[in-house]
Write a protein that holds these residues in place. Structure first.
Motif, PDB file in Angstrom:
ATOM      1  N   PHE A 105       0.821  -1.210   0.000  1.00  0.00           N
ATOM      2  CA  PHE A 105       0.000   0.000   0.000  1.00  0.00           C
ATOM      3  C   PHE A 105       0.859   1.266   0.000  1.00  0.00           C
ATOM      4  O   PHE A 105       0.559   2.227  -0.704  1.00  0.00           O
ATOM      5  CB  PHE A 105      -0.961   0.020   1.191  1.00  0.00           C
ATOM      6  N   ARG A 106       1.941   1.281   0.796  1.00  0.00           N
ATOM      7  CA  ARG A 106       2.820   2.458   0.832  1.00  0.00           C
ATOM      8  C   ARG A 106       3.409   2.749  -0.543  1.00  0.00           C
ATOM      9  O   ARG A 106       3.445   3.899  -0.992  1.00  0.00           O
ATOM     10  CB  ARG A 106       3.944   2.267   1.851  1.00  0.00           C
ATOM     11  N   GLU A 107       3.878   1.698  -1.227  1.00  0.00           N
ATOM     12  CA  GLU A 107       4.466   1.886  -2.555  1.00  0.00           C
ATOM     13  C   GLU A 107       3.403   2.358  -3.556  1.00  0.00           C
ATOM     14  O   GLU A 107       3.696   3.146  -4.450  1.00  0.00           O
ATOM     15  CB  GLU A 107       5.128   0.596  -3.037  1.00  0.00           C
ATOM     16  N   THR A 108       2.185   1.889  -3.391  1.00  0.00           N
ATOM     17  CA  THR A 108       1.093   2.320  -4.272  1.00  0.00           C
ATOM     18  C   THR A 108       0.765   3.785  -4.042  1.00  0.00           C
ATOM     19  O   THR A 108       0.606   4.558  -4.996  1.00  0.00           O
ATOM     20  CB  THR A 108      -0.159   1.455  -4.036  1.00  0.00           C
ATOM     21  N   MET A 109       0.682   4.193  -2.792  1.00  0.00           N
ATOM     22  CA  MET A 109       0.324   5.577  -2.479  1.00  0.00           C
ATOM     23  C   MET A 109       1.364   6.563  -2.994  1.00  0.00           C
ATOM     24  O   MET A 109       1.023   7.701  -3.310  1.00  0.00           O
ATOM     25  CB  MET A 109       0.095   5.738  -0.976  1.00  0.00           C
ATOM     26  N   LYS A 110       2.608   6.140  -3.121  1.00  0.00           N
ATOM     27  CA  LYS A 110       3.653   7.007  -3.675  1.00  0.00           C
ATOM     28  C   LYS A 110       3.350   7.395  -5.121  1.00  0.00           C
ATOM     29  O   LYS A 110       3.791   8.431  -5.598  1.00  0.00           O
ATOM     30  CB  LYS A 110       5.016   6.319  -3.626  1.00  0.00           C
ATOM     31  N   LEU A 111       2.581   6.561  -5.820  1.00  0.00           N
ATOM     32  CA  LEU A 111       2.267   6.798  -7.223  1.00  0.00           C
ATOM     33  C   LEU A 111       0.969   7.581  -7.432  1.00  0.00           C
ATOM     34  O   LEU A 111       0.692   8.033  -8.532  1.00  0.00           O
ATOM     35  CB  LEU A 111       2.175   5.464  -7.975  1.00  0.00           C
ATOM     36  N   LEU A 112       0.178   7.706  -6.384  1.00  0.00           N
ATOM     37  CA  LEU A 112      -1.110   8.396  -6.479  1.00  0.00           C
ATOM     38  C   LEU A 112      -0.934   9.896  -6.282  1.00  0.00           C
ATOM     39  O   LEU A 112       0.041  10.347  -5.665  1.00  0.00           O
ATOM     40  CB  LEU A 112      -2.069   7.864  -5.414  1.00  0.00           C
ATOM     41  N   ASP A 113      -1.895  10.657  -6.766  1.00  0.00           N
ATOM     42  CA  ASP A 113      -1.897  12.088  -6.480  1.00  0.00           C
ATOM     43  C   ASP A 113      -2.136  12.260  -4.977  1.00  0.00           C
ATOM     44  O   ASP A 113      -2.655  11.358  -4.320  1.00  0.00           O
ATOM     45  CB  ASP A 113      -2.963  12.811  -7.311  1.00  0.00           C
ATOM     46  N   PRO A 114      -1.756  13.399  -4.404  1.00  0.00           N
ATOM     47  CA  PRO A 114      -1.863  13.576  -2.946  1.00  0.00           C
ATOM     48  C   PRO A 114      -3.265  13.347  -2.377  1.00  0.00           C
ATOM     49  O   PRO A 114      -3.405  12.756  -1.306  1.00  0.00           O
ATOM     50  CB  PRO A 114      -1.413  15.023  -2.726  1.00  0.00           C
ATOM     51  N   THR A 115      -4.293  13.797  -3.071  1.00  0.00           N
ATOM     52  CA  THR A 115      -5.655  13.607  -2.565  1.00  0.00           C
ATOM     53  C   THR A 115      -6.024  12.128  -2.513  1.00  0.00           C
ATOM     54  O   THR A 115      -6.565  11.642  -1.523  1.00  0.00           O
ATOM     55  CB  THR A 115      -6.672  14.377  -3.436  1.00  0.00           C
ATOM     56  N   SER A 116      -5.715  11.401  -3.574  1.00  0.00           N
ATOM     57  CA  SER A 116      -6.031   9.968  -3.610  1.00  0.00           C
ATOM     58  C   SER A 116      -5.200   9.205  -2.585  1.00  0.00           C
ATOM     59  O   SER A 116      -5.703   8.280  -1.934  1.00  0.00           O
ATOM     60  CB  SER A 116      -5.790   9.407  -5.007  1.00  0.00           C
ATOM     61  N   ALA A 117      -3.934   9.584  -2.420  1.00  0.00           N
ATOM     62  CA  ALA A 117      -3.083   8.926  -1.424  1.00  0.00           C
ATOM     63  C   ALA A 117      -3.640   9.140  -0.020  1.00  0.00           C
ATOM     64  O   ALA A 117      -3.675   8.206   0.788  1.00  0.00           O
ATOM     65  CB  ALA A 117      -1.657   9.446  -1.526  1.00  0.00           C
ATOM     66  N   ASP A 118      -4.113  10.345   0.255  1.00  0.00           N
ATOM     67  CA  ASP A 118      -4.708  10.636   1.560  1.00  0.00           C
ATOM     68  C   ASP A 118      -5.979   9.816   1.776  1.00  0.00           C
ATOM     69  O   ASP A 118      -6.192   9.259   2.846  1.00  0.00           O
ATOM     70  CB  ASP A 118      -5.025  12.131   1.680  1.00  0.00           C
ATOM     71  N   ARG A 119      -6.810   9.735   0.754  1.00  0.00           N
ATOM     72  CA  ARG A 119      -8.046   8.940   0.865  1.00  0.00           C
ATOM     73  C   ARG A 119      -7.727   7.470   1.111  1.00  0.00           C
ATOM     74  O   ARG A 119      -8.379   6.813   1.919  1.00  0.00           O
ATOM     75  CB  ARG A 119      -8.881   9.081  -0.398  1.00  0.00           C
ATOM     76  N   MET A 120      -6.732   6.953   0.401  1.00  0.00           N
ATOM     77  CA  MET A 120      -6.365   5.550   0.581  1.00  0.00           C
ATOM     78  C   MET A 120      -5.830   5.315   1.997  1.00  0.00           C
ATOM     79  O   MET A 120      -6.185   4.321   2.638  1.00  0.00           O
ATOM     80  CB  MET A 120      -5.327   5.135  -0.455  1.00  0.00           C
ATOM     81  N   GLN A 121      -5.012   6.230   2.506  1.00  0.00           N
ATOM     82  CA  GLN A 121      -4.492   6.082   3.867  1.00  0.00           C
ATOM     83  C   GLN A 121      -5.620   6.127   4.891  1.00  0.00           C
ATOM     84  O   GLN A 121      -5.642   5.329   5.836  1.00  0.00           O
ATOM     85  CB  GLN A 121      -3.459   7.163   4.186  1.00  0.00           C
ATOM     86  N   ARG A 122      -6.574   7.021   4.702  1.00  0.00           N
ATOM     87  CA  ARG A 122      -7.709   7.078   5.628  1.00  0.00           C
ATOM     88  C   ARG A 122      -8.513   5.792   5.587  1.00  0.00           C
ATOM     89  O   ARG A 122      -8.966   5.292   6.621  1.00  0.00           O
ATOM     90  CB  ARG A 122      -8.600   8.288   5.327  1.00  0.00           C
ATOM     91  N   ARG A 123      -8.686   5.220   4.397  1.00  0.00           N
ATOM     92  CA  ARG A 123      -9.407   3.942   4.272  1.00  0.00           C
ATOM     93  C   ARG A 123      -8.657   2.842   5.017  1.00  0.00           C
ATOM     94  O   ARG A 123      -9.249   2.054   5.757  1.00  0.00           O
ATOM     95  CB  ARG A 123      -9.591   3.585   2.790  1.00  0.00           C
ATOM     96  N   ILE A 124      -7.340   2.772   4.820  1.00  0.00           N
ATOM     97  CA  ILE A 124      -6.523   1.769   5.514  1.00  0.00           C
ATOM     98  C   ILE A 124      -6.669   1.926   7.022  1.00  0.00           C
ATOM     99  O   ILE A 124      -6.808   0.939   7.751  1.00  0.00           O
ATOM    100  CB  ILE A 124      -5.054   1.877   5.072  1.00  0.00           C
ATOM    101  N   ASP A 125      -6.655   3.163   7.493  1.00  0.00           N
ATOM    102  CA  ASP A 125      -6.791   3.426   8.931  1.00  0.00           C
ATOM    103  C   ASP A 125      -8.158   3.013   9.468  1.00  0.00           C
ATOM    104  O   ASP A 125      -8.277   2.647  10.637  1.00  0.00           O
ATOM    105  CB  ASP A 125      -6.551   4.909   9.227  1.00  0.00           C
TER     106      ASP A 125
END
Length: 136
Positions: free
Chosen positions: A26-46
């Protein structure tokens, strides 16, 4: 997580969180996403508090459970089409050797599962792994 959440996950045949390999993907994936999408994905994981692994970790399904029922926080969805879609494909390697590959699945834009081509239970605590991700 509280003891109640741990007990619920145990009786639901799952755990309350992702393991180290899954989080690395997931961390490696979020590095490739735009900041908004990366934040949304992190919130979902949390938010996820039930992770079920099938076939030795070959399939990993995740849920946010509230009062015993799955909950969907639409503010964590990624901009994709409706239904099931693949967010990314990945490879897990040690040195130059491919160990497993897989896909990250979304349902209606929300992170739902990881699908591996082989069981992963033997890789969970291996710190020598490299994860290569390509967005779909």
């Amino acid at each position: 997580m509280g003891i109640f959440n741990h007990l619920r996950a145990f009786f639901s045949r799952g755990t309350t969180s992702f393991n180290s390999l899954e989080l690395q993907i997931f961390r490696e994936t979020m590095k490739l996403l735009d900041p908004t999408s990366a934040d949304r994905m992190q919130r979902r994981i949390d938010q996820i508090n039930l992770v079920q692994r099938l076939g030795g970790g070959e399939q990993v399904n995740s849920y946010q459970m509230i009062k015993g029922k799955p909950a969907l926080d639409r503010s964590t969805s990624l901009p994709t089409s409706c239904g099931e879609s693949i967010l990314a494909v990945f490879k897990v390697m040690r040195e130059r050797n491919l160990l497993v590959s897989g896909k990250i699945w979304l349902v209606d834009g929300m992170l739902f599962s990881l699908e591996f081509d082989k069981p992963t239970e033997h890789l969970v605590d291996d710190a020598s792994l490299t994860v290569l991700v390509e967005l779909n």
